[in-house]
Design a protein around this motif. Structure first.
Motif, PDB file in Angstrom:
ATOM      1  N   SER A   1       0.830  -1.208   0.000  1.00 41.06           N
ATOM      2  CA  SER A   1       0.000   0.000   0.000  1.00 41.06           C
ATOM      3  C   SER A   1       0.860   1.253   0.000  1.00 41.06           C
ATOM      4  CB  SER A   1      -0.912   0.010   1.236  1.00 41.06           C
ATOM      5  OG  SER A   1      -0.170   0.295   2.405  1.00 41.06           O
ATOM      6  N   GLY A   2       0.273   2.354  -0.453  1.00 38.58           N
ATOM      7  CA  GLY A   2       0.969   3.631  -0.421  1.00 38.58           C
ATOM      8  C   GLY A   2       1.309   4.053   0.994  1.00 38.58           C
ATOM      9  N   PHE A   3       0.400   3.788   1.934  1.00 39.43           N
ATOM     10  CA  PHE A   3       0.655   4.159   3.317  1.00 39.43           C
ATOM     11  C   PHE A   3       1.849   3.384   3.874  1.00 39.43           C
ATOM     12  CE2 PHE A   3      -0.411   3.855   7.961  1.00 39.43           C
ATOM     13  CZ  PHE A   3      -0.194   5.199   8.250  1.00 39.43           C
ATOM     14  N   SER A   4       1.943   2.110   3.538  1.00 46.53           N
ATOM     15  CA  SER A   4       3.108   1.337   3.969  1.00 46.53           C
ATOM     16  C   SER A   4       4.388   1.888   3.355  1.00 46.53           C
ATOM     17  CB  SER A   4       2.940  -0.140   3.599  1.00 46.53           C
ATOM     18  OG  SER A   4       1.907  -0.746   4.355  1.00 46.53           O
ATOM     19  N   ALA A   5       4.313   2.314   2.100  1.00 42.70           N
ATOM     20  CA  ALA A   5       5.484   2.892   1.456  1.00 42.70           C
ATOM     21  C   ALA A   5       5.920   4.182   2.138  1.00 42.70           C
ATOM     22  CB  ALA A   5       5.204   3.146  -0.026  1.00 42.70           C
ATOM     23  N   ALA A   6       4.971   4.908   2.710  1.00 42.01           N
ATOM     24  CA  ALA A   6       5.284   6.156   3.396  1.00 42.01           C
ATOM     25  C   ALA A   6       5.817   5.942   4.796  1.00 42.01           C
ATOM     26  CB  ALA A   6       4.041   7.042   3.448  1.00 42.01           C
ATOM     27  N   THR A   7       5.388   4.852   5.460  1.00 46.08           N
ATOM     28  CA  THR A   7       5.678   4.705   6.887  1.00 46.08           C
ATOM     29  C   THR A   7       6.563   3.520   7.240  1.00 46.08           C
ATOM     30  OG1 THR A   7       3.637   3.425   7.194  1.00 46.08           O
ATOM     31  CG2 THR A   7       3.514   5.808   7.538  1.00 46.08           C
ATOM     32  N   LEU A   8       6.665   2.520   6.364  1.00 47.78           N
ATOM     33  CA  LEU A   8       7.428   1.314   6.681  1.00 47.78           C
ATOM     34  C   LEU A   8       8.704   1.206   5.863  1.00 47.78           C
ATOM     35  CD1 LEU A   8       4.532  -1.328   6.910  1.00 47.78           C
ATOM     36  CD2 LEU A   8       5.454   0.148   8.719  1.00 47.78           C
ATOM     37  N   ARG A   9       9.141   2.287   5.254  1.00 50.40           N
ATOM     38  CA  ARG A   9      10.355   2.249   4.434  1.00 50.40           C
ATOM     39  C   ARG A   9      11.532   1.690   5.234  1.00 50.40           C
ATOM     40  NH1 ARG A   9       8.835   7.580   2.508  1.00 50.40           N
ATOM     41  NH2 ARG A   9      10.325   8.464   3.979  1.00 50.40           N
ATOM     42  N   GLY A  10      12.235   0.760   4.620  1.00 47.90           N
ATOM     43  CA  GLY A  10      13.389   0.142   5.256  1.00 47.90           C
ATOM     44  C   GLY A  10      13.086  -1.187   5.908  1.00 47.90           C
ATOM     45  N   ALA A  11      11.816  -1.455   6.183  1.00 50.00           N
ATOM     46  CA  ALA A  11      11.452  -2.696   6.864  1.00 50.00           C
ATOM     47  C   ALA A  11      11.260  -3.838   5.875  1.00 50.00           C
ATOM     48  CB  ALA A  11      10.173  -2.499   7.669  1.00 50.00           C
ATOM     49  N   ASP A  12      11.630  -5.018   6.304  1.00 50.47           N
ATOM     50  CA  ASP A  12      11.325  -6.248   5.580  1.00 50.47           C
ATOM     51  C   ASP A  12       9.914  -6.646   6.008  1.00 50.47           C
ATOM     52  OD1 ASP A  12      11.068  -8.821   4.601  1.00 50.47           O
ATOM     53  OD2 ASP A  12      12.987  -9.531   5.386  1.00 50.47           O
ATOM     54  N   PHE A  13       8.934  -6.534   5.089  1.00 46.42           N
ATOM     55  CA  PHE A  13       7.531  -6.752   5.461  1.00 46.42           C
ATOM     56  C   PHE A  13       7.195  -8.233   5.443  1.00 46.42           C
ATOM     57  CE2 PHE A  13       2.974  -7.052   4.924  1.00 46.42           C
ATOM     58  CZ  PHE A  13       2.488  -6.042   5.739  1.00 46.42           C
ATOM     59  N   ARG A  14       6.567  -8.681   6.536  1.00 44.55           N
ATOM     60  CA  ARG A  14       6.066 -10.046   6.638  1.00 44.55           C
ATOM     61  C   ARG A  14       4.579  -9.972   7.003  1.00 44.55           C
ATOM     62  NH1 ARG A  14      10.607 -13.415   7.541  1.00 44.55           N
ATOM     63  NH2 ARG A  14      12.391 -12.327   6.584  1.00 44.55           N
ATOM     64  N   SER A  15       3.820 -10.992   6.666  1.00 40.09           N
ATOM     65  CA  SER A  15       2.379 -10.920   6.907  1.00 40.09           C
ATOM     66  C   SER A  15       1.835 -12.198   7.505  1.00 40.09           C
ATOM     67  CB  SER A  15       1.630 -10.598   5.608  1.00 40.09           C
ATOM     68  OG  SER A  15       1.755 -11.655   4.672  1.00 40.09           O
ATOM     69  N   ALA A  16       0.744 -12.041   8.237  1.00 39.41           N
ATOM     70  CA  ALA A  16      -0.013 -13.162   8.787  1.00 39.41           C
ATOM     71  C   ALA A  16      -1.426 -12.665   9.009  1.00 39.41           C
ATOM     72  CB  ALA A  16       0.598 -13.676  10.084  1.00 39.41           C
ATOM     73  N   ARG A  17      -2.377 -13.567   8.946  1.00 42.90           N
ATOM     74  CA  ARG A  17      -3.781 -13.171   8.974  1.00 42.90           C
ATOM     75  C   ARG A  17      -4.293 -12.883  10.384  1.00 42.90           C
ATOM     76  NH1 ARG A  17      -6.613 -10.354   6.031  1.00 42.90           N
ATOM     77  NH2 ARG A  17      -5.689 -11.440   4.246  1.00 42.90           N
ATOM     78  N   SER A  18      -4.003 -13.732  11.363  1.00 43.44           N
ATOM     79  CA  SER A  18      -4.564 -13.544  12.698  1.00 43.44           C
ATOM     80  C   SER A  18      -3.625 -12.744  13.592  1.00 43.44           C
ATOM     81  CB  SER A  18      -4.858 -14.894  13.352  1.00 43.44           C
ATOM     82  OG  SER A  18      -3.657 -15.528  13.754  1.00 43.44           O
ATOM     83  N   ALA A  19      -4.198 -12.135  14.633  1.00 48.38           N
ATOM     84  CA  ALA A  19      -3.390 -11.378  15.587  1.00 48.38           C
ATOM     85  C   ALA A  19      -2.377 -12.290  16.266  1.00 48.38           C
ATOM     86  CB  ALA A  19      -4.290 -10.710  16.621  1.00 48.38           C
ATOM     87  N   ALA A  20      -2.808 -13.492  16.628  1.00 48.49           N
ATOM     88  CA  ALA A  20      -1.909 -14.430  17.297  1.00 48.49           C
ATOM     89  C   ALA A  20      -0.743 -14.820  16.397  1.00 48.49           C
ATOM     90  CB  ALA A  20      -2.686 -15.673  17.730  1.00 48.49           C
TER      91      ALA A  20
END
Length: 375
Positions: free
Chosen positions: A156-175
């Motif tokens: 997302s554009g917002f991630s590009a604005a705020t998460l620059r430099g981070a290696d993004f990982r994802s998971a569906r549930s909070a746990a």
């Protein structure tokens, strides 16, 4: 006109200091935190200090870690786009430039939804938000940096604005997101790991913070908190803002034929904090007087100059940020919300839980310490 200023002492700690403290803990130079092997920042979107305390029985791990002193001040506007950016850059909105949920691009005149509308508005996140992120600063110090969120936020554009430099990982549930964040912190020496938990905010918007659905979301987030952290790993849990429930009796609709629509080019922001853009900026004082008469008791009304001089967007406001602020800035009072009745999209009127304004319920957020950060 009397502005309802935040009921927080000027000396209160701000969410803008969290990133600095975390980096200091990784380098052994933090005044507020002990040195750690790796650091985790978990953000529970929408969980104000007031809401956590009033639902302590449904969040035993989170509430059990909270003392009277474990409170920070969010920023204005108390909304995700502005506040998360402040958390992840250490800068006030007046510096990083995300001064609301939706603002007008002064170059094109397009309204930019700063959470999900970057591409549609043709806004470049790298140009719009130029403050270095905590992840970029960590990388510059030779530290691994990770962000864990929902899969749909990866590009997302917002991630590009705020998460620059981070290696993004994802998971569906909070746990699963929390477990992934802790694993990354354990496996990567010196890592800074961010974990985003939006469940409570989503439930609050749809059902309200007094609802069974919100309580269930809070319980799920609380259950995701670990009973113990890996050795040497410290975790801070905080929020970007709190939330209030807005009853239908406190909806102020600015209809198409309202005198408040006269001379208005666009209304943006969000219902608890409007940015009003005028066709003629020179009319700001007269327009402000009209808005104050028509919204008396429901909102405060400031001109852009008054809001900037009053420090609402931070002590220093860049030219770029100021150019995105409305000619009028209209934070709601009490439990009111203001809606542009002439707008095509009226979905916001269906939201119960809302935020963006200056109430303590919106501005005060918890700061909880776990693992190697625990007192």
């Amino acid at each position: 006109m009397s502005l309802m200023l935040p009921a927080i002492p000027p000396s209160s700690r701000s969410i803008t200091g969290v990133a600095h403290d975390l980096l200091g803990a990784l380098t052994g130079s933090a005044a507020e935190l002990p040195p750690v092997r790796s650091a985790v920042l978990a953000v529970v979107d929408g969980l104000g200090a007031t809401q956590l305390r009033s639902h302590a029985g449904h969040a035993r791990r989170l509430a059990g870690a909270m003392t009277k002193k474990d409170v920070l001040s969010s920023v204005f506007p108390s909304t995700t786009a502005a506040a998360l950016t402040s958390l992840l850059t250490g800068a006030d909105p007046g510096r990083h430039g995300l001064v609301g949920y939706q603002v007008r691009d002064p170059r094109s005149g397009a309204l930019v939804n700063q959470l999900s509308g970057w591409e549609q508005a043709g806004a470049d996140p790298a140009v719009w938000q130029t403050e270095p992120t905590v992840f970029e600063r960590a990388i510059a110090l030779g530290r691994p940096a990770f962000a864990v969120g929902l899969p749909e936020y990866a590009h997302s554009g917002f991630s590009a604005a705020t998460l620059r430099g981070a290696d993004f990982r994802s998971a569906r549930s909070a746990a699963d997101r929390m477990a992934m964040a802790l694993s990354l912190a354990e496996e990567h020496e010196g890592a800074l790991v961010y974990c985003y938990l939006p469940e409570a905010d989503k439930a609050g918007h749809k059902h309200g913070v007094a609802s069974a659905e919100w309580v269930a979301a809070l319980e799920d987030v609380d259950a995701a908190m670990p009973a113990a952290l890996p050795a040497g790993v410290g975790m801070l849990v905080t929020a970007d803002h709190g939330m209030v429930d807005v009853p239908a009796t406190r909806h102020l609709i600015i209809d198409e034929d309202s005198p408040l629509q006269q001379g208005v080019a666009a209304i943006a922001g969000e219902p608890r904090m409007l940015h009003v853009y005028l066709e003629e900026a020179a009319r700001a004082d007269d327009a402000a007087a009209e808005w104050r008469r028509e919204t008396e008791g429901a909102a405060d009304v400031l001109t852009r100059d008054e809001a900037v001089r009053g420090g609402l967007f931070g002590a220093a406001v860049t030219e770029a940020a100021a150019s995105r602020v409305g000619d009028l800035v209209v934070p709601a009072r009490g439990l009111w919300a203001l809606y542009d009745g002439a707008a095509e999209d009226q979905r916001a009127q269906g939201m119960i839980g809302q935020h963006g304004s200056l109430s303590p319920e919106e501005l005060r957020v918890p700061l909880l310490r776990f693992g190697a950060f625990a007192r």
